[in-house]
Motif scaffolding. Structure first.
Motif, PDB file in Angstrom:
ATOM      1  N   GLY A 130       1.680  -7.659   6.152  1.00 17.34           N
ATOM      2  CA  GLY A 130       2.538  -6.516   5.856  1.00 17.34           C
ATOM      3  C   GLY A 130       3.334  -6.681   4.563  1.00 17.34           C
ATOM      4  O   GLY A 130       3.615  -5.698   3.887  1.00 17.34           O
ATOM      5  N   PHE A 131       3.726  -7.918   4.259  1.00 16.50           N
ATOM      6  CA  PHE A 131       4.598  -8.092   3.100  1.00 16.50           C
ATOM      7  C   PHE A 131       3.879  -8.617   1.869  1.00 16.50           C
ATOM      8  O   PHE A 131       4.294  -8.347   0.742  1.00 16.50           O
ATOM      9  N   ILE A 132       2.826  -9.414   2.056  1.00 20.90           N
ATOM     10  CA  ILE A 132       2.169 -10.023   0.888  1.00 20.90           C
ATOM     11  C   ILE A 132       0.906  -9.251   0.524  1.00 20.90           C
ATOM     12  O   ILE A 132       0.702  -8.889  -0.631  1.00 20.90           O
ATOM     13  N   LEU A 133       0.073  -8.962   1.524  1.00 17.15           N
ATOM     14  CA  LEU A 133      -1.214  -8.337   1.215  1.00 17.15           C
ATOM     15  C   LEU A 133      -1.088  -6.839   0.982  1.00 17.15           C
ATOM     16  O   LEU A 133      -1.733  -6.295   0.091  1.00 17.15           O
ATOM     17  N   ALA A 134      -0.270  -6.170   1.791  1.00 17.59           N
ATOM     18  CA  ALA A 134      -0.189  -4.723   1.661  1.00 17.59           C
ATOM     19  C   ALA A 134       0.573  -4.361   0.389  1.00 17.59           C
ATOM     20  O   ALA A 134       1.633  -4.919   0.116  1.00 17.59           O
ATOM     21  N   VAL A 172      -5.164  -2.022   5.086  1.00 20.46           N
ATOM     22  CA  VAL A 172      -4.310  -3.218   5.217  1.00 20.46           C
ATOM     23  C   VAL A 172      -3.061  -2.894   6.014  1.00 20.46           C
ATOM     24  O   VAL A 172      -2.631  -3.674   6.860  1.00 20.46           O
ATOM     25  N   MET A 173      -2.477  -1.730   5.708  1.00 21.12           N
ATOM     26  CA  MET A 173      -1.252  -1.368   6.401  1.00 21.12           C
ATOM     27  C   MET A 173      -1.530  -1.196   7.888  1.00 21.12           C
ATOM     28  O   MET A 173      -0.749  -1.636   8.728  1.00 21.12           O
ATOM     29  N   PHE A 174      -2.649  -0.578   8.175  1.00 23.28           N
ATOM     30  CA  PHE A 174      -2.990  -0.340   9.569  1.00 23.28           C
ATOM     31  C   PHE A 174      -3.186  -1.661  10.306  1.00 23.28           C
ATOM     32  O   PHE A 174      -2.712  -1.832  11.433  1.00 23.28           O
ATOM     33  N   VAL A 175      -3.863  -2.607   9.628  1.00 24.88           N
ATOM     34  CA  VAL A 175      -4.073  -3.918  10.254  1.00 24.88           C
ATOM     35  C   VAL A 175      -2.740  -4.607  10.496  1.00 24.88           C
ATOM     36  O   VAL A 175      -2.489  -5.151  11.581  1.00 24.88           O
ATOM     37  N   ALA A 176      -1.854  -4.533   9.518  1.00 28.13           N
ATOM     38  CA  ALA A 176      -0.537  -5.160   9.685  1.00 28.13           C
ATOM     39  C   ALA A 176       0.198  -4.555  10.875  1.00 28.13           C
ATOM     40  O   ALA A 176       0.782  -5.268  11.689  1.00 28.13           O
ATOM     41  N   LEU A 177       0.123  -3.227  10.963  1.00 26.41           N
ATOM     42  CA  LEU A 177       0.791  -2.535  12.065  1.00 26.41           C
ATOM     43  C   LEU A 177       0.234  -2.992  13.406  1.00 26.41           C
ATOM     44  O   LEU A 177       0.974  -3.262  14.363  1.00 26.41           O
ATOM     45  N   LEU A 178      -1.086  -3.112  13.443  1.00 26.78           N
ATOM     46  CA  LEU A 178      -1.743  -3.507  14.686  1.00 26.78           C
ATOM     47  C   LEU A 178      -1.351  -4.932  15.084  1.00 26.78           C
ATOM     48  O   LEU A 178      -1.025  -5.196  16.246  1.00 26.78           O
ATOM     49  N   VAL A 179      -1.359  -5.828  14.103  1.00 27.30           N
ATOM     50  CA  VAL A 179      -1.016  -7.220  14.401  1.00 27.30           C
ATOM     51  C   VAL A 179       0.440  -7.326  14.855  1.00 27.30           C
ATOM     52  O   VAL A 179       0.754  -8.029  15.818  1.00 27.30           O
TER      53      VAL A 179
END
Lengths: 61, 249, 225
Positions: B43-47, B203-210
């Motif tokens: 969420g903070f580095i990749l997105a 990426v954002m969606f993956v972060a949200l899911l995790v």
């Protein structure tokens, strides 16, 4: 790094959200730990009391 | 005793539940820690920053999971309360009570992060937006449940009475939600139009899911932990508790 | 069946006679409603336009609070003198007996609120149709308030500080009735029809009528167990 922490000027909002979330979770866990200690103390006292009665038929058990 | 009737559900007998929960809780806790680190990294580095909201949209990764969790936990609490009320399963009663504080905490965190997200996005901390308003009422419902539980001294009666309240609440939650949404659309002129969530990249969606899974695992770990303590207190005179405290003390 | 009808009528008549003997209880609730509504202009200023636009919300919130005030007594008197226990022991279905008690409660506290509301509506500057809609909405809504409130009253029976606790338990559950009721008056005020609001309110009333007595009966059994 400083740029990252600044969050494009939104630092107080972003870190405020995550900081309080972290704080809330830590507080919850600390409270649980304290409660566990209290429960253990209470149960230990109860066990001691039962032990002193020496296996006599105690009405509580 | 009621326990006899639910023997088939082995997990439901207090000693079995106590042991199993004790074995599982650390795993869920560890998993939560890992998932939080991974989720925050994504969420903070990749997105990348959102082109409209800049970095403030990153609050979403805590705001949305806490919103989901608080709603889901309320329903789960009502399900456990119903099981406890109907089939007199003591562990279900304990689970319902153990869920409430964590659910209330998530509801509070959702409101808190929502307010802090609102300031840079809408220019004000609080908007009477339908979702924020119904979240606030959900927090009130949690507080009412906990207050009723605390007000009744007899544990069995407290569990049964608050189960009724949880069921009344869960029937009401969708009605409250729809009435608040409706109220909000009718008063659209007065309130600020809510900007929709930023266009989601993968990426954002993956972060949200995790992050959602992380909150999930955290909730399971904490609730199991609290349920164990609750069970020890409730059953402190039972033989199985005495056996187990002997080892620990 | 006949026995059931007699039981319900006897219970209803008894509650009404008791309420008549203790008139001041119902009057206090009504007085509270009138005073709270009358205090609003003193708080926000006499601007007629502002008062008019606030009127639906003010009237409905005051009605919620007035109902809340009356709930504590709903079961507690019968609980104290033991007659509630007799009701629980009777062979008739408890949810129906409870329904009769709530009908009595509504007749004593809900209906007077509906009847006095035109006066307060005029005070705040509502016109004819708006007042008519306000009364219809209150007529459909106050039974919901009595029914849902009775769940809270039953759950806090015999608890210390029960009165304050009821508000925390029940006020969040009053949100749909508040939104629909105040929204109905708002709708005609802004020139659209209140039909959707009133239909939904009626649907909510039917749903509450079906579910609440059951919950109240279960709560009473738990608290008197």
């Amino acid at each position: 790094m400083i740029e990252f922490l600044a969050m494009g000027g939104h630092a107080p909002y972003v870190w405020g959200s995550y900081g309080v979330a972290l704080l809330a979770m830590v507080v919850e866990m600390v409270l649980l730990r304290q409660r566990r200690k209290a429960v253990n103390r209470r149960l230990a006292r109860l066990a001691r009391l039962n032990g002193e009665e020496g296996g006599a038929t105690s009405p509580d058990v | 005793m009621a326990e006899q009737r639910v023997q088939w559900f082995k997990f439901a007998s207090p000693p079995n539940f106590y042991d199993l929960a004790g074995r599982l809780a650390p795993w869920f806790g560890g998993l939560a820690a890992i998932l939080f680190v991974v989720g925050l990294y994504i969420g903070f580095i990749l997105a990348p920053p959102d082109y409209q909201q800049g970095n403030s949209y990153r609050i979403m990764f805590i705001h949305v999971p806490t919103a989901w969790m608080s709603m889901f936990l309320y329903v789960l609490m009502a399900v456990y309360a119903a099981i406890g009320l109907i089939w007199r399963v003591k562990t279900a009663e304990v689970m319902a009570k153990a869920i409430a504080p964590t659910g209330a905490m998530f509801a509070f965190l959702c409101l808190w992060s929502g307010a802090l997200w609102g300031k840079p996005t809408w220019g004000t901390y609080w908007v009477w937006d339908a979702r924020l308003t119904s979240q606030l009422i959900l927090l009130f419902l949690y507080l009412g449940y906990m207050a009723l539980h605390a007000a009744i001294e007899d544990r069995q009666r407290a569990a049964n009475a608050s189960a009724i309240l949880a069921l009344a609440g869960v029937v009401n939650v969708p009605i409250i939600y729809f009435s608040v949404v409706w109220w909000n659309t009718l008063h659209q002129g007065a309130s600020i139009t809510v900007t929709s969530a930023p266009t989601m990249e993968t990426v954002m969606f993956v972060a949200l899911l995790v992050m959602t899974f992380a909150c999930w695992m955290y909730a399971i770990a904490v609730v199991l932990w609290r349920a164990r303590l609750e069970l020890l207190e409730r059953e402190r005179r039972a033989a199985w508790v005495l056996e187990r405290t002997g080892e620990k003390a | 069946m006949n026995g059931l009808a007699t039981a319900l009528i006897t219970l209803l008549r008894r509650d009404l006679i008791l309420a008549l003997r203790r008139r001041q209880d119902a009057l206090v609730v009504l007085g509270f409603f009138v005073v709270v509504v009358s205090l609003f202009p003193l708080g926000v200023g006499p601007d007629p336009q502002l008062l008019r636009s606030m009127a639906p919300g003010v009237l409905w919130v005051s009605a919620l609070l007035a109902t809340m005030l009356s709930l504590e007594r709903l079961f507690s008197d019968d609980f104290r003198d033991g007659s509630l226990e007799q009701i629980l022991l009777s062979p008739q279905p408890l949810s129906l007996l409870v329904g009769s008690k709530i009908l009595a409660h509504w007749l004593i506290t809900g209906l007077p609120l509906v009847l006095i509301s035109p006066l307060l509506g005029m005070q705040l500057g509502l016109d004819g149709t708006e007042i008519l809609i306000l009364m219809t909405a209150l007529l459909l809504g106050t039974p919901i308030l009595s029914l849902v409130g009775a769940i809270g009253a039953a759950l806090t029976l015999g608890l210390r500080g029960g009165g304050v606790l009821i508000s925390l338990l029940i006020l969040p559950l009053y949100v749909p009735a508040l939104v629909l009721g105040a929204g109905a008056v708002d709708a005609v005020m802004y020139g659209s029809s209140a039909q959707a609001h009133l239909s939904l309110m009626a649907a909510l009333l039917i749903l509450t009528l079906l579910l609440a007595p059951w919950a109240i009966a279960a709560a009473l059994r738990i608290m008197l167990d």
